[in-house]
Design a protein around this motif. Structure first.
Motif: not given
Length: 495
Positions: A151-174
């Protein structure tokens, strides 16, 4: 209505700050914006305005900050499911601001899927009052072992039909591997819900990462929505995860030293952010395994989600001995909420509210006793400090009733005339239930004057508000706001 969701490649990648900044950015453009997080896990929480039943509730501190960014009152619908950890495998479940029960991790997995309807209903309520809802995910959608019943990520996004932007943290590396790896493990529907990626916390010349960004686009097919630099202003915003405390163990030497031990179940540690900003204060967080510093002027016992367990933890660390030695040397101690309870003669949990039923001897530094009860106190409060008459505003959020003759020497006096907290006969030990006590400049000045130093007496709320504007301005520069608005469904964006 328009909506977009910010998910991350992991915890602590900066989702909360990005959502807060976007909330302020679109609010400054004249839109009615609301923050939303379906499920949060945090012991840092804030008290909301009364809901439709007339009761106040609690939500995660990040959503409270995001509501401030939107310049709108806090409501329980902004964070309908809140988990407050009480052990390594268990947490208290708060649904729409009110405690439902405590669950072990496996039992909660069985309960979680049934909460989706509640989550969606709260989201729809926010949609009816807003032009734009900005949603924050939790952890990472690439944790596919948790996908069933999510219910926290894709389960919610698909149920609510909300577009997702994915964040990557470059300070952590990889960061390339994190984003490309997410694409590789997500199923087709979840991968298609991601409409773009954001690189966060970049330091240095952004041109050095141009090839990396192009490689991510090539390997994922997701549009590049921008590269956000390391935001110094984010340091002025309340943090939600205790992981950040490890970054603040050491600080530059200033005039008085205030030490805060990091309890195993530390809660609402952002109470002390205003002290961190004071030029006259050296604030240090003391991790497990280290003694409380002998040269501290003040030791603050913070809030706790599991008072009895953390009282035992204090003794395991030998901090009880350190505290008593500190007082013998003439040092001062302040307890906030759970820390206040620990400072008394005893803490009893006869009904097993926070864990197994039991009673423990307190630290004995205040002449009070506490009994934990099922009723949770959730209410705003304001008044003045007894010494110095410094005005404060804050809130109470606790289970338990404290009694004893120590209360006849109060620390605070509310605007309605009620006394709050307790002070020892020698005046060196004090405690209260009020969170956000240090936010108000006059109250902070009065309390610091007891340590013999002057305060800048700046209202912390104004500093946070200025930091939100600074973050919003940076996002305006470094993100593709027009594309974000289009993806969210905003049709009339004024560029």
């Amino acid at each position: 209505m328009a909506a977009l969701m910010i998910q991350g490649c992991g915890s602590d990648v900066g989702k909360s700050v990005l959502v807060a900044g976007l909330c302020r950015l679109f609010t400054n453009r004249g839109y009615r914006v609301r923050p939303f997080k379906p499920q949060n896990m945090s012991n840092n929480a804030a008290v909301t305005e009364p809901d439709e039943t007339g009761r106040r509730g609690e939500i995660g501190r990040a959503q409270a900050l995001q509501a401030i960014a939107c310049r709108t009152p806090l409501t329980v619908h902004m964070n309908p499911v809140l988990l407050k950890p009480q052990s390594d495998v268990g947490a208290q479940l708060v649904v729409r601001g009110h405690v439902e029960a405590s669950y072990q991790a496996m039992a909660y997995q069985a309960r979680k899927a049934a909460l989706l309807d509640i989550v969606l209903d709260s989201f729809r309520r926010l949609e009816t009052e807003a032009d734009l809802v900005i949603v924050e995910g939790a952890g990472s959608p690439a944790e596919i072992n948790l996908r069933a019943g999510d219910i926290a990520n894709m389960g919610f996004a698909l149920a609510a039909d909300v577009p997702v932007m994915l964040v990557g943290d470059i300070d952590r590396g990889h960061v390339i591997a994190a984003l490309v790896g997410a694409k590789a493990v997500l199923d087709e529907a979840d991968g298609a819900a991601i409409k773009g990626f954001i690189i966060n916390k970049f330091r240095g010349d952004p041109a050095l990462f141009d090839d990396g960004r192009r490689e991510i686009v090539t390997r994922t097919g997701w549009p590049d929505l921008g590269l956000v630099p390391w935001l110094a202003a984010a340091r002025q915003l309340p943090a939600e995860d205790a992981v950040v405390l490890g970054e603040t163990v050491e600080s530059c030497m200033r005039r008085v030293k205030i030490a805060v031990p990091i309890l195993r179940h530390i809660a609402n540690f952002d109470d002390f952010d205003p002290l961190q900003a004071e030029a006259s204060v050296e604030l240090v967080y003391i991790p497990p395994g280290r003694p409380l510093p002998g040269d501290a002027d003040l030791i603050i016992l913070p809030g706790s989600k599991a008072t009895l367990a953390d009282l035992a933890f204090v003794r395991e660390q030998g901090w009880d001995i350190d505290l008593k030695a500190h007082v013998r040397r003439g040092g001062r101690v302040l307890g906030i909420c759970g820390g206040f309870q620990m400072l008394g003669k005893s803490v009893a949990d006869p009904d097993g509210i926070e864990g197994p039923p039991g009673t423990a001897e307190g630290l004995g530094l205040l002449d009070v006793c506490t009994v934990l009860t099922g009723e949770k106190i959730l209410e705003p409060c304001r008044g003045r400090t007894v010494v110095g008459q410094g005005a404060y505003e804050g809130f109470e959020m606790h289970m338990g009733r404290t009694t004893g003759i120590g209360l006849s020497r109060p620390l605070l006096r509310r605007a309605d005339g009620r006394d709050e907290g307790a002070v020892s006969a020698d005046g060196r030990v004090a405690g209260c239930y009020v969170h956000r006590l240090f936010d108000s400049g006059p109250a902070r000045a009065a309390l610091l004057s007891e340590l013999g130093v002057a305060s800048q007496a700046v209202d912390h709320g104004r500093a946070v508000d200025a930091a939100l504007d600074e973050v919003a301005n940076a996002l305006e520069t470094h993100l593709d706001i027009a594309t974000l608005a289009r993806l969210a469904g905003l049709k009339d964006l004024e560029l």
